[in-house]
Design an enzyme around this catalytic site. Sequence first.
Site, PDB file in Angstrom:
ATOM      1  N   CYS A  21      -0.294  -5.521   7.147  1.00 16.83           N
ATOM      2  CA  CYS A  21      -0.024  -3.931   7.674  1.00 16.83           C
ATOM      3  C   CYS A  21       0.593  -4.216   9.108  1.00 16.83           C
ATOM      4  O   CYS A  21       1.291  -3.343   9.459  1.00 16.83           O
ATOM      5  CB  CYS A  21      -1.655  -3.343   8.069  1.00 16.83           C
ATOM      6  SG  CYS A  21      -2.817  -3.284   6.648  1.00 16.83           S
ATOM      7  N   ASP A  69       2.438   2.732   2.414  1.00 16.60           N
ATOM      8  CA  ASP A  69       2.216   3.051   3.962  1.00 16.60           C
ATOM      9  C   ASP A  69       3.837   2.913   4.582  1.00 16.60           C
ATOM     10  O   ASP A  69       4.628   2.013   4.374  1.00 16.60           O
ATOM     11  CB  ASP A  69       1.194   2.521   4.776  1.00 16.60           C
ATOM     12  CG  ASP A  69      -0.163   2.975   3.977  1.00 16.60           C
ATOM     13  OD1 ASP A  69      -0.006   4.037   3.418  1.00 16.60           O
ATOM     14  OD2 ASP A  69      -1.127   2.413   4.589  1.00 16.60           O
ATOM     15  N   CYS A 119       0.787  -1.292   0.080  1.00 17.76           N
ATOM     16  CA  CYS A 119       0.043  -0.043   0.052  1.00 17.76           C
ATOM     17  C   CYS A 119       0.822   1.267   0.055  1.00 17.76           C
ATOM     18  O   CYS A 119       0.535   2.236  -0.009  1.00 17.76           O
ATOM     19  CB  CYS A 119      -0.996  -0.032   1.232  1.00 17.76           C
ATOM     20  SG  CYS A 119       0.035  -0.033   2.768  1.00 17.76           S
ATOM     21  N   CYS A 140      -3.124   2.522   8.151  1.00 20.09           N
ATOM     22  CA  CYS A 140      -4.471   2.204   8.234  1.00 20.09           C
ATOM     23  C   CYS A 140      -4.552   2.061  10.044  1.00 20.09           C
ATOM     24  O   CYS A 140      -3.466   2.244  10.581  1.00 20.09           O
ATOM     25  CB  CYS A 140      -4.990   1.197   7.511  1.00 20.09           C
ATOM     26  SG  CYS A 140      -3.987  -0.352   8.074  1.00 20.09           S
TER      27      CYS A 140
HETATM   28 FE1  FES Z   1      -1.261   0.369   4.463  1.00 15.15          FE
HETATM   29 FE2  FES Z   1      -2.692  -1.096   6.250  1.00 15.15          FE
HETATM   30  S1  FES Z   1      -3.337  -0.646   4.386  1.00 15.15           S
HETATM   31  S2  FES Z   1      -0.735  -0.202   6.483  1.00 15.15           S
END
Ligand code: FES
Length: 133
Positions: free
Chosen positions: A113, A38, A36, A69
Amino acid sequence: MSIDYSEKVIKHFFNPQNMGKMEDPDGVGTAGNIACGDEMTICIKVKGAAGDDRENDVVEDVRFETLGCAAAIATSSMVTELAKGKTIKEAKQISLKDVAGELGGLPPIKMHCSNMAADALHKAIEDYLQKSK
Ligand code: FES
């Protein structure tokens, strides 16, 4: 689609512990989620123990900054709680399973995640060990 989070995940998401910057950290670790994009950074302050064995040093403080998230925020918060007060040896052993377990489990779709939390902590510890050689 809604995701079923445990009560503990929701609690840590809405009231994250140890979130924010740290002045002059002894170790810094960053981990990312390629799925993602992140990212999470964990900083640690360590109190050195007597002797040459850094494994006995104690993680006095832990802070996190996470772009992610609800599962990423909750696991960041939980990993800081788990690591605080532990020796370097103990903190190195904190795993993704420990973090997810303490949170009452994570939905399977969100397990990836939570990888970041233990990874970032381990990298911060490695950084500390490198710097204190
Ligand atoms: Fe990116 Fe959970 S969707 S860390």
